[in-house]
Design an enzyme around this catalytic site. Sequence first.
Site, PDB file in Angstrom:
ATOM      1  N   GLU A   1      34.783  47.695  27.003  1.00  0.00           N
ATOM      2  CA  GLU A   1      36.132  47.559  27.152  1.00  0.00           C
ATOM      3  C   GLU A   1      36.741  45.958  27.509  1.00  0.00           C
ATOM      4  O   GLU A   1      35.903  45.198  27.889  1.00  0.00           O
ATOM      5  CB  GLU A   1      36.806  48.569  28.131  1.00  0.00           C
ATOM      6  CG  GLU A   1      36.649  50.097  27.781  1.00  0.00           C
ATOM      7  CD  GLU A   1      37.742  50.226  26.503  1.00  0.00           C
ATOM      8  OE1 GLU A   1      38.588  49.388  26.016  1.00  0.00           O
ATOM      9  OE2 GLU A   1      37.766  51.451  26.112  1.00  0.00           O
ATOM     10  N   HIS A   2      38.074  45.946  27.633  1.00  0.00           N
ATOM     11  CA  HIS A   2      38.744  44.818  27.511  1.00  0.00           C
ATOM     12  C   HIS A   2      38.040  43.597  28.479  1.00  0.00           C
ATOM     13  O   HIS A   2      37.691  43.844  29.688  1.00  0.00           O
ATOM     14  CB  HIS A   2      40.129  44.968  27.774  1.00  0.00           C
ATOM     15  CG  HIS A   2      40.558  45.463  29.263  1.00  0.00           C
ATOM     16  ND1 HIS A   2      40.490  44.828  30.417  1.00  0.00           N
ATOM     17  CD2 HIS A   2      40.396  46.672  29.788  1.00  0.00           C
ATOM     18  CE1 HIS A   2      40.573  45.278  31.548  1.00  0.00           C
ATOM     19  NE2 HIS A   2      40.625  46.835  31.172  1.00  0.00           N
ATOM     20  N   ASP A   3      38.204  42.299  28.232  1.00  0.00           N
ATOM     21  CA  ASP A   3      37.709  41.191  28.959  1.00  0.00           C
ATOM     22  C   ASP A   3      36.151  41.080  29.467  1.00  0.00           C
ATOM     23  O   ASP A   3      36.036  40.457  30.322  1.00  0.00           O
ATOM     24  CB  ASP A   3      38.653  41.121  30.023  1.00  0.00           C
ATOM     25  CG  ASP A   3      40.177  41.020  29.553  1.00  0.00           C
ATOM     26  OD1 ASP A   3      40.423  40.044  28.987  1.00  0.00           O
ATOM     27  OD2 ASP A   3      40.833  41.844  30.047  1.00  0.00           O
ATOM     28  N   SER A   4      35.436  42.129  28.725  1.00  0.00           N
ATOM     29  CA  SER A   4      34.048  41.953  29.274  1.00  0.00           C
ATOM     30  C   SER A   4      33.252  40.962  28.413  1.00  0.00           C
ATOM     31  O   SER A   4      33.850  40.276  27.465  1.00  0.00           O
ATOM     32  CB  SER A   4      33.303  43.479  28.748  1.00  0.00           C
ATOM     33  OG  SER A   4      33.714  44.471  29.717  1.00  0.00           O
TER      34      SER A   4
ATOM     35  N   SER B   1      36.223  44.106  31.997  1.00  0.00           N
ATOM     36  CA  SER B   1      35.861  42.804  32.722  1.00  0.00           C
ATOM     37  C   SER B   1      34.597  42.887  33.339  1.00  0.00           C
ATOM     38  O   SER B   1      34.434  42.537  34.344  1.00  0.00           O
ATOM     39  CB  SER B   1      37.020  42.621  33.907  1.00  0.00           C
ATOM     40  OG  SER B   1      38.407  42.780  33.502  1.00  0.00           O
TER      41      SER B   1
END
Length: 208
Positions: free
Chosen positions: A137-140, A157
């Site tokens: 998921e986002h920003d990883s 993240s």
Amino acid sequence: MLILGAGAHGQALADLVAETAGIEVTGFSDASPALRGRRVLDRPVLGDDAAALEEFGRGGFDAGLVGVGNTALPARHRLWELLERVGVPAPLVIHPRATVAASASLGVGTAVFAGSVIGARVRVGRNVVLYSGVIAEHDSVIEDHAYLSPGVVLSGSVTIREGAFLGAGAVVLPGVEVGAGAVVAAGAVVTQAVPPGRTVAGVPARPL
């Protein structure tokens, strides 16, 4: 394309490549003497890695991928360096049934299998394996040579450092980092940072 490794992961990679338009696997390399000269998935095993890579200079193939899996994780980095040293290009291979956000970035030599979801602003390095059903998921951030087994979930993240291995169904909670070369056992739920080289397992994940 040449795939370095004719075992189970190499064969899965060959099938992935076959479903990606414009790429054809011409053969495998493998360290096992028993496989030399034989055919795997109706493609020849051209010899060990060094011997097979000699075909690159003769025009036998124009690209390569590392096809050894979780049974030989240290070899993945070594084989990647061998491809680079010989000058063999390594394509990014994404299954047509994977979902990749427009703002995500993925490095060369990475393989994304069916059903994976790569979210917004996710950054994936080189020579990474994202097996079937991985959700990042986002920003990883997933660094070079990391290996994520089927069904791994990075909850947003998350940072996966170079060469880390995550077993099937492992979950990493938001904002958590898994250190370089660390191992997360199948089914573990990671709630806090995993130091480099450490192995963790369980719910919540604890060092072994």
